[in-house]
Scaffold this motif. Structure first.
Motif, mmCIF file in Angstrom:
data_model
loop_
_atom_site.group_PDB
_atom_site.id
_atom_site.type_symbol
_atom_site.label_atom_id
_atom_site.label_comp_id
_atom_site.label_asym_id
_atom_site.label_seq_id
_atom_site.Cartn_x
_atom_site.Cartn_y
_atom_site.Cartn_z
ATOM 1 N N MET A 1 0.062 4.061 46.750
ATOM 2 C CA MET A 1 0.710 3.363 45.580
ATOM 3 C C MET A 1 1.668 2.189 46.220
ATOM 4 S SD MET A 1 2.857 5.259 42.663
ATOM 5 C CE MET A 1 3.458 4.310 41.432
ATOM 6 N N ARG A 2 1.459 1.208 45.367
ATOM 7 C CA ARG A 2 2.133 0.057 45.774
ATOM 8 C C ARG A 2 2.991 -0.389 44.663
ATOM 9 N NH1 ARG A 2 2.467 -4.041 49.558
ATOM 10 N NH2 ARG A 2 0.395 -3.288 50.479
ATOM 11 N N VAL A 3 4.456 -0.881 45.220
ATOM 12 C CA VAL A 3 5.476 -0.898 44.264
ATOM 13 C C VAL A 3 5.939 -2.351 44.633
ATOM 14 C CG1 VAL A 3 7.788 -0.148 43.509
ATOM 15 C CG2 VAL A 3 6.191 1.412 44.250
ATOM 16 N N LEU A 4 5.965 -3.041 43.515
ATOM 17 C CA LEU A 4 6.715 -4.447 43.773
ATOM 18 C C LEU A 4 8.203 -4.322 43.289
ATOM 19 C CD1 LEU A 4 6.640 -7.577 43.673
ATOM 20 C CD2 LEU A 4 6.183 -7.585 41.382
ATOM 21 N N VAL A 5 9.088 -4.666 44.238
ATOM 22 C CA VAL A 5 10.259 -4.866 44.371
ATOM 23 C C VAL A 5 11.008 -6.008 44.266
ATOM 24 C CG1 VAL A 5 12.570 -3.973 45.195
ATOM 25 C CG2 VAL A 5 10.459 -2.484 45.489
ATOM 26 N N ASP A 26 3.650 1.941 49.589
ATOM 27 C CA ASP A 26 3.513 0.597 50.029
ATOM 28 C C ASP A 26 4.208 -0.360 49.058
ATOM 29 O OD1 ASP A 26 1.536 1.322 51.877
ATOM 30 O OD2 ASP A 26 -0.106 1.381 50.302
ATOM 31 N N VAL A 27 4.844 -1.495 49.780
ATOM 32 C CA VAL A 27 6.066 -2.150 49.145
ATOM 33 C C VAL A 27 5.496 -3.480 49.249
ATOM 34 C CG1 VAL A 27 8.421 -2.858 49.058
ATOM 35 C CG2 VAL A 27 7.738 -0.647 49.363
ATOM 36 N N THR A 28 5.889 -4.402 48.065
ATOM 37 C CA THR A 28 5.842 -5.818 48.045
ATOM 38 C C THR A 28 7.055 -6.277 47.656
ATOM 39 O OG1 THR A 28 3.331 -6.021 47.794
ATOM 40 C CG2 THR A 28 4.789 -7.911 47.191
ATOM 41 N N ASP A 71 -3.121 -8.033 44.891
ATOM 42 C CA ASP A 71 -2.968 -6.581 45.434
ATOM 43 C C ASP A 71 -2.781 -5.754 43.984
ATOM 44 O OD1 ASP A 71 -3.051 -7.784 47.842
ATOM 45 O OD2 ASP A 71 -0.720 -7.521 48.049
ATOM 46 N N LYS A 72 -3.451 -4.669 44.005
ATOM 47 C CA LYS A 72 -3.162 -3.501 42.892
ATOM 48 C C LYS A 72 -1.610 -3.016 42.959
ATOM 49 C CE LYS A 72 -4.835 0.591 40.448
ATOM 50 N NZ LYS A 72 -3.229 0.843 40.073
ATOM 51 N N ILE A 73 -0.968 -3.679 42.008
ATOM 52 C CA ILE A 73 0.554 -3.186 41.888
ATOM 53 C C ILE A 73 0.760 -2.092 40.801
ATOM 54 C CG2 ILE A 73 2.800 -3.696 41.191
ATOM 55 C CD1 ILE A 73 1.813 -5.268 43.790
ATOM 56 N N ASP A 74 1.150 -0.913 41.405
ATOM 57 C CA ASP A 74 1.085 0.549 40.618
ATOM 58 C C ASP A 74 2.427 0.462 39.766
ATOM 59 O OD1 ASP A 74 -1.433 1.860 41.369
ATOM 60 O OD2 ASP A 74 -0.346 1.325 43.198
#
Ligand code: WQD
Length: 339
Positions: A1-5, A26-28, A71-74
């Motif tokens: 799971m990718r999280v945008l912070v 996963d983090v962006t 990127d897929k951001i969840d």
């Protein structure tokens, strides 16, 4: 799971990125370095031994957001925004424009790319001058005591209106009380530019000798020792609360609201005493008149976060004083070495 912070290199943001990486996300990060430093990226990697994507840009930069959302951001956790209460009183237009416009840009981009999970960095200031303490999530959200606080009130309102007509939109409004402390490594912490507005960074600079004494803003409040009472939560506990809120959004709850505090109030004089006990450093202070806009007492009821998120604080105010001082000492060493 990718999280945008957004604002992920800032004080609370960086500690939350550490917690996310340590929990397997996963983090962006997107950060414009307005109130943070690029070196924090390397320090997060040193702590976690994990890599993550960093985009140095403003959240209002649509090209940067398109690049990120490829990127897929969840889920998105939004820390980005101006946050100095006193400054917001002097610059209301800049605060309303920046904090609201970046939120609109983010929410529209999330909708465009089908991202449905949003964690909003709200604040105890939405309770204004509370009718009762401790504050409960069901208490009225009234006029905040500054334009900064008003942006939090307005964004909460906007998110509630969006959630009411967007069935698959999940949103956590996290109302922070007073975040303090630092990561135990001494690599991350609060290091505001200039003279700190908030109590703990100010005490820390008195402890390291950069400032002479603490100005205690008023000792004639209706509190046990006359000085202001606040709910000081360790930033590492606060970061953990964000991970728990993300897990809650996976249950598709719609819009949920949680206080994130310790449930305990600490006065200014008690804080000074705790800091001395935790660090062994004498903290001189002088009583001054009240600061405009301050309220006497603010602390949270955290039963809802405990019950629904399994949230509880692992660290005490003494831990936060110790960790905050450790960061200040380490940061002073790094500055001297030009790091
Ligand atoms: C705490 C107490 C002051 C400085 C602010 C924001 C709030 C949140 C947390 C983001 C008060 C006293 C302070 C000093 C002092 N931030 N004080 N001497 O005002 O409770 O909340 O930070 O969400 O939005 O409003 O925090 O640390 O400024 O003040 O006596 O030099 O310490 O009067 O009682 P505050 P603070």
């Amino acid at each position: 799971m990718r999280v945008l912070v957004t604002g992920g290199l800032g004080f609370i943001g960086s500690h939350t990125v550490v917690a996310l990486l340590e929990n397997g996300y996963d983090v962006t990060v997107i950060d414009n370095l307005y109130n943070s430093k690029l070196v924090v990226k390397d320090r997060i990697k040193e702590i976690t031994n994990k890599d993550f994507k960093t985009v140095i840009a403003d959240v209002q930069d649509e090209k940067a957001l398109d690049e990120i959302f490829k990127d897929k951001i969840d889920a998105v956790i939004n820390f980005a925004g101006y946050k100095a209460v006193g400054e917001s009183v002097k610059k209301p237009l800049e605060y309303y424009d920046n904090n609201l416009t970046l939120t609109f840009a983010l929410l529209k981009k999330m909708r465009e790319y089908g991202c449905h999970n949003f964690v909003f960095s709200s604040s105890a200031t939405v309770y204004g001058n509370p009718e009762r303490v401790p504050m409960y999530e069901t208490d009225p959200v009234t006029d905040a005591t500054s334009p900064y606080g008003e942006t939090k009130v307005m964004i909460e309102r906007i998110l509630k209106d969006i959630a009411a007509v967007t069935p698959d939109f999940n949103c956590a409004l996290l109302r922070y009380f007073n975040p303090i402390g630092a990561h135990k490594s001494g690599l991350l912490g609060e290091d505001p530019n200039g003279i700190p507005n908030n109590l703990l960074p100010y005490i820390a600079k008195v402890a390291t000798g950069e400032l002479k004494e603490v100005n205690v803003f008023g000792n004639d409040y209706d509190t046990p020792d006359g000085t202001g009472v606040r709910d000081y939560i360790h930033v590492v506990d606060l970061a953990k609360g964000h991970v728990l809120a993300l897990k809650k959004l996976e249950q598709n709850p719609g819009l949920v609201i949680y206080n994130l505090g310790t449930g305990k109030g600490t006065s200014v004089l008690e804080m000074i005493h705790d800091y001395e006990e935790a660090t062994g450093v004498k903290i001189p202070y002088v009583i001054k008149p009240r600061r405009a806009g301050d309220i006497a007492t603010s602390y949270a009821n955290c039963d809802k976060a405990a019950k629904e998120l399994g949230f509880h604080c692992d660290y005490t105010v003494l831990d936060a004083c110790r960790d905050g001082y450790h960061f200040q000492v380490e940061e002073a060493k790094r500055k001297k070495e030009g790091k």
